[in-house]
Design an enzyme around this catalytic site. Structure first.
Site, mmCIF file in Angstrom:
data_model
loop_
_atom_site.group_PDB
_atom_site.id
_atom_site.type_symbol
_atom_site.label_atom_id
_atom_site.label_comp_id
_atom_site.label_asym_id
_atom_site.label_seq_id
_atom_site.Cartn_x
_atom_site.Cartn_y
_atom_site.Cartn_z
ATOM 1 N N ARG A 120 -37.265 -35.135 2.314
ATOM 2 C CA ARG A 120 -37.473 -34.194 2.542
ATOM 3 C C ARG A 120 -38.532 -34.096 1.829
ATOM 4 N NH1 ARG A 120 -31.642 -34.210 2.174
ATOM 5 N NH2 ARG A 120 -30.792 -34.287 4.613
ATOM 6 N N LYS A 142 -51.886 -28.655 6.668
ATOM 7 C CA LYS A 142 -51.903 -28.478 7.710
ATOM 8 C C LYS A 142 -51.226 -30.317 8.251
ATOM 9 C CE LYS A 142 -53.367 -25.193 10.968
ATOM 10 N NZ LYS A 142 -53.757 -24.515 12.239
ATOM 11 N N GLU A 184 -69.041 -29.052 12.882
ATOM 12 C CA GLU A 184 -67.613 -28.466 11.958
ATOM 13 C C GLU A 184 -68.630 -27.638 10.834
ATOM 14 O OE1 GLU A 184 -64.611 -27.420 12.656
ATOM 15 O OE2 GLU A 184 -63.696 -29.777 14.112
ATOM 16 N N LYS A 228 -62.903 -23.515 3.018
ATOM 17 C CA LYS A 228 -62.173 -23.528 4.307
ATOM 18 C C LYS A 228 -61.503 -23.626 2.360
ATOM 19 C CE LYS A 228 -58.383 -26.363 6.315
ATOM 20 N NZ LYS A 228 -58.465 -26.899 6.921
ATOM 21 N N GLU A 238 -51.396 -19.217 8.475
ATOM 22 C CA GLU A 238 -52.448 -18.592 9.817
ATOM 23 C C GLU A 238 -51.879 -17.511 10.182
ATOM 24 O OE1 GLU A 238 -53.632 -22.367 11.850
ATOM 25 O OE2 GLU A 238 -54.197 -20.954 13.804
ATOM 26 N N ARG A 242 -56.700 -16.953 8.381
ATOM 27 C CA ARG A 242 -57.396 -18.118 8.652
ATOM 28 C C ARG A 242 -57.320 -19.395 10.183
ATOM 29 N NH1 ARG A 242 -53.353 -23.687 6.400
ATOM 30 N NH2 ARG A 242 -54.858 -25.212 7.144
ATOM 31 N N ASN A 246 -60.148 -21.059 13.838
ATOM 32 C CA ASN A 246 -60.461 -21.000 14.956
ATOM 33 C C ASN A 246 -61.819 -21.141 16.069
ATOM 34 O OD1 ASN A 246 -58.307 -22.435 14.782
ATOM 35 N ND2 ASN A 246 -56.739 -20.464 14.974
ATOM 36 N N HIS A 249 -62.787 -22.846 18.797
ATOM 37 C CA HIS A 249 -61.714 -23.957 19.030
ATOM 38 C C HIS A 249 -61.387 -23.853 20.431
ATOM 39 C CE1 HIS A 249 -62.835 -25.641 15.511
ATOM 40 N NE2 HIS A 249 -62.226 -26.649 14.859
ATOM 41 N N HIS A 253 -60.184 -26.533 22.181
ATOM 42 C CA HIS A 253 -59.338 -27.235 22.539
ATOM 43 C C HIS A 253 -59.245 -27.414 24.005
ATOM 44 C CE1 HIS A 253 -57.365 -26.520 18.663
ATOM 45 N NE2 HIS A 253 -58.262 -27.446 18.613
ATOM 46 N N HIS A 266 -63.531 -34.793 19.038
ATOM 47 C CA HIS A 266 -63.039 -33.219 18.568
ATOM 48 C C HIS A 266 -64.417 -31.730 18.051
ATOM 49 C CE1 HIS A 266 -60.961 -29.960 17.096
ATOM 50 N NE2 HIS A 266 -61.682 -30.143 16.491
HETATM 51 N N1 LIG Z 1 -54.673 -30.580 10.286
HETATM 52 C C1 LIG Z 1 -55.639 -29.574 10.190
HETATM 53 O O1 LIG Z 1 -56.272 -29.168 9.704
HETATM 54 C C2 LIG Z 1 -56.915 -30.319 10.822
HETATM 55 C C3 LIG Z 1 -58.275 -30.289 10.923
HETATM 56 C C4 LIG Z 1 -59.501 -30.864 12.352
HETATM 57 C C5 LIG Z 1 -57.901 -31.414 12.531
HETATM 58 N N2 LIG Z 1 -57.592 -32.600 12.008
HETATM 59 C C6 LIG Z 1 -57.028 -33.668 13.370
HETATM 60 O O2 LIG Z 1 -58.150 -34.793 13.082
HETATM 61 C C7 LIG Z 1 -58.102 -35.585 13.927
HETATM 62 C C8 LIG Z 1 -59.444 -35.483 13.921
HETATM 63 O O3 LIG Z 1 -60.617 -36.423 12.574
HETATM 64 P P1 LIG Z 1 -61.562 -36.882 12.427
HETATM 65 O O4 LIG Z 1 -62.467 -36.583 12.928
HETATM 66 O O5 LIG Z 1 -61.473 -36.799 10.561
HETATM 67 O O6 LIG Z 1 -61.558 -38.791 13.484
HETATM 68 P P2 LIG Z 1 -59.895 -39.432 12.720
HETATM 69 O O7 LIG Z 1 -59.441 -39.248 11.874
HETATM 70 O O8 LIG Z 1 -59.934 -39.891 14.063
HETATM 71 O O9 LIG Z 1 -61.176 -40.622 12.972
HETATM 72 C C9 LIG Z 1 -62.078 -41.035 13.670
HETATM 73 C C10 LIG Z 1 -62.927 -42.877 13.366
HETATM 74 O O10 LIG Z 1 -63.443 -43.266 12.549
HETATM 75 C C11 LIG Z 1 -62.294 -44.606 11.766
HETATM 76 N N3 LIG Z 1 -63.027 -43.754 10.018
HETATM 77 C C12 LIG Z 1 -62.977 -43.061 9.530
HETATM 78 N N4 LIG Z 1 -63.355 -43.270 7.970
HETATM 79 C C13 LIG Z 1 -63.953 -44.088 8.583
HETATM 80 C C14 LIG Z 1 -65.109 -44.725 7.143
HETATM 81 N N5 LIG Z 1 -65.107 -44.234 6.016
HETATM 82 N N6 LIG Z 1 -65.888 -45.519 7.601
HETATM 83 C C15 LIG Z 1 -65.602 -46.222 9.585
HETATM 84 N N7 LIG Z 1 -64.633 -45.798 9.929
HETATM 85 C C16 LIG Z 1 -63.880 -44.772 9.520
HETATM 86 C C17 LIG Z 1 -61.204 -44.438 11.644
HETATM 87 O O11 LIG Z 1 -60.192 -45.282 12.070
HETATM 88 C C18 LIG Z 1 -61.608 -43.527 13.125
HETATM 89 O O12 LIG Z 1 -61.226 -45.056 14.177
HETATM 90 C C19 LIG Z 1 -57.897 -35.245 14.927
HETATM 91 O O13 LIG Z 1 -56.230 -35.102 15.318
HETATM 92 C C20 LIG Z 1 -57.395 -33.492 15.112
HETATM 93 O O14 LIG Z 1 -55.846 -32.497 15.457
HETATM 94 C C21 LIG Z 1 -56.545 -32.138 11.523
HETATM 95 ZN ZN LIG Z 2 -62.009 -28.282 14.726
#
Ligand SMILES: NC(=O)c1ccc[n+]([C@@H]2O[C@H](COP(=O)([O-])OP(=O)(O)OC[C@H]3O[C@@H](n4cnc5c(N)ncnc54)[C@H](O)[C@@H]3O)[C@@H](O)[C@H]2O)c1
Ligand SMILES: [Zn+2]
Length: 365
Positions: A120, A142, A184, A228, A238, A242, A246, A249, A253, A266
């Protein structure tokens, strides 16, 4: 170095941006020394590059071994959460355990949800390793995973105790992944930071950002982090402000979903989403044509986006409607009113929105 504080009802914490933060991680965690154990969650890919540095940085707090999982988007699922929770149980993690999530948005979202739900709720610190994670996903609490039915459908708001971003880790990020994060950055500029937009419009600065020049990163990333932090501090869940995050997005999306999450990263889908939002706003006479063109030119200046495939009206509409930001059946868009100012617009005509996306499909970046 820069440091900002996020203040939400769910917790207050520092977001530290610092060259060399990884090497000093143990020192940064001094306030959490009463933890009964440190459990690092990461992925094999991230660990291969940064594992050793990370363990050295944790010093006496380093665990014997990390808990690794495959961080492909397709493994951002409940199975990964279950497996990680099982590993935590077997490793003896109790309620005063500290999880350290090291990776991009996928690792952060999964580790965050594990921390929110294991016994929890146990404490978590994020060490973001992608541009997207450093400026966006690690901040704001999030967390969550995907279901076969769609993205991010199961999750929780769960704030970390600390976010420690070290820009050096970005050196090993593949170029396409890094560029994807720049869209972004442009999002932050359009939604509230005209000065950042002007900075990026200078060719030399954008080139510096694409090349990951330290001086440029050190100016851009803390600015986005601060934006942010400000926004989520005012609206953790949100319910209002917040929503401006988007920007780009709704279209983004829809494009990602309509192409089975395979064609676009993305951020690239957000790049198209920013162009679409600018064009829609200009079409509705909410934004001057000159500013819409400037937004589009800046997005295109980052690099070539994978083209938008041809799609039927019905298919596009289905995915636009499926976005969970749709309220009462009406399309809700965040639209720029000027570079640096946006508004949420709840009555965009579906036909017009589709027509625009179809125009983009004929286009080539
Ligand atoms: N929680 C939130 O507020 C929020 C906001 C935006 C995106 N997201 C989520 O984040 C995800 C996308 O995240 P992302 O864009 O960071 O990509 P990711 O986490 O998919 O990473 C991209 C690739 O880079 C590799 N990688 C990561 N760091 C590295 C480094 N320093 N050197 C070499 N390789 C590295 C990873 O292994 C992966 O293969 C999505 O699932 C999205 O929904 C969440
Ligand atoms: Zn985004």
């Amino acid at each position: 170095m820069s440091q900002v504080t996020v203040n939400t009802p769910g917790g207050s914490y520092a977001v530290i941006y610092r060259r060399g933060a990884l090497a000093r991680l143990g020192a940064l965690l001094t306030g959490l020394r009463d933890s009964t154990g440190v459990y690092v969650i990461s992925s094999p890919r991230v660990w291969k590059h940064w594992g050793r540095k990370m363990m050295r940085g944790l010093g006496a707090m380093a665990p014997a071994a990390p808990l690794l999982f495959d961080d492909r988007e397709s493994r951002k699922d409940l199975r990964s959460v279950e497996q990680l929770c099982g590993k935590l149980i077997r490793a003896g993690a109790d309620r005063r355990a500290l999880i350290v999530g090291v990776g991009g948005g996928v690792v952060g979202d999964v580790a965050g949800f594990v921390a929110a739900s294991y016994l929890r709720g146990v404490r978590i610190v994020h060490v973001p390793t992608t541009l997207v994670a450093q400026i966006d996903s690690a901040i704001g609490g999030k967390t969550g995973v995907n279901l076969p039915d769609g993205k991010n459908l199961v999750g929780a708001f769960y704030q970390p105790r600390l976010v420690a971003a070290d820009p050096r880790v970005l050196d090993t990020l593949p170029p396409r992944e890094f560029r994807s994060g720049i869209y972004e950055v442009i999002k932050y500029a359009v939604l509230g930071d005209p000065e950042l937009f002007l900075f990026l419009e200078e060719r030399r600065m954008l080139e510096g950002l694409v090349a990951r020049a330290p001086a440029v990163l050190d100016w851009v990333i803390p600015r986005c982090i601060a934006a942010k932090a400000r926004i989520v501090s005012k609206d953790e869940r949100e319910s209002g402000l917040r929503e401006v995050l988007n920007l780009g997005h709704t279209f983004g999306h829809a494009l990602e979903a309509a192409t089975g999450y395979k064609r676009f990263l993305h951020g690239e889908a957000v790049g198209w989403g920013l162009i679409a939002a600018a064009q829609t706003a200009a079409w509705l006479r909410k934004l001057s044509i000159e500013e819409a063109i400037r937004i589009e030119l800046l997005v295109r200046e980052v690099g070539t986006l994978p083209p938008v495939p041809k799609m039927s009206h019905a298919r596009l509409l289905r995915f636009l409607r499926a976005d969970k930001k749709v309220r009462d059946g009406k399309l809700r868009f965040v639209l720029p009113r000027a570079i640096g100012r946006v508004e949420v617009c709840g009555d965009v005509n579906e036909g017009e929105a589709c027509e625009l996306l179809r125009m983009l499909a004929r286009d080539r970046a």
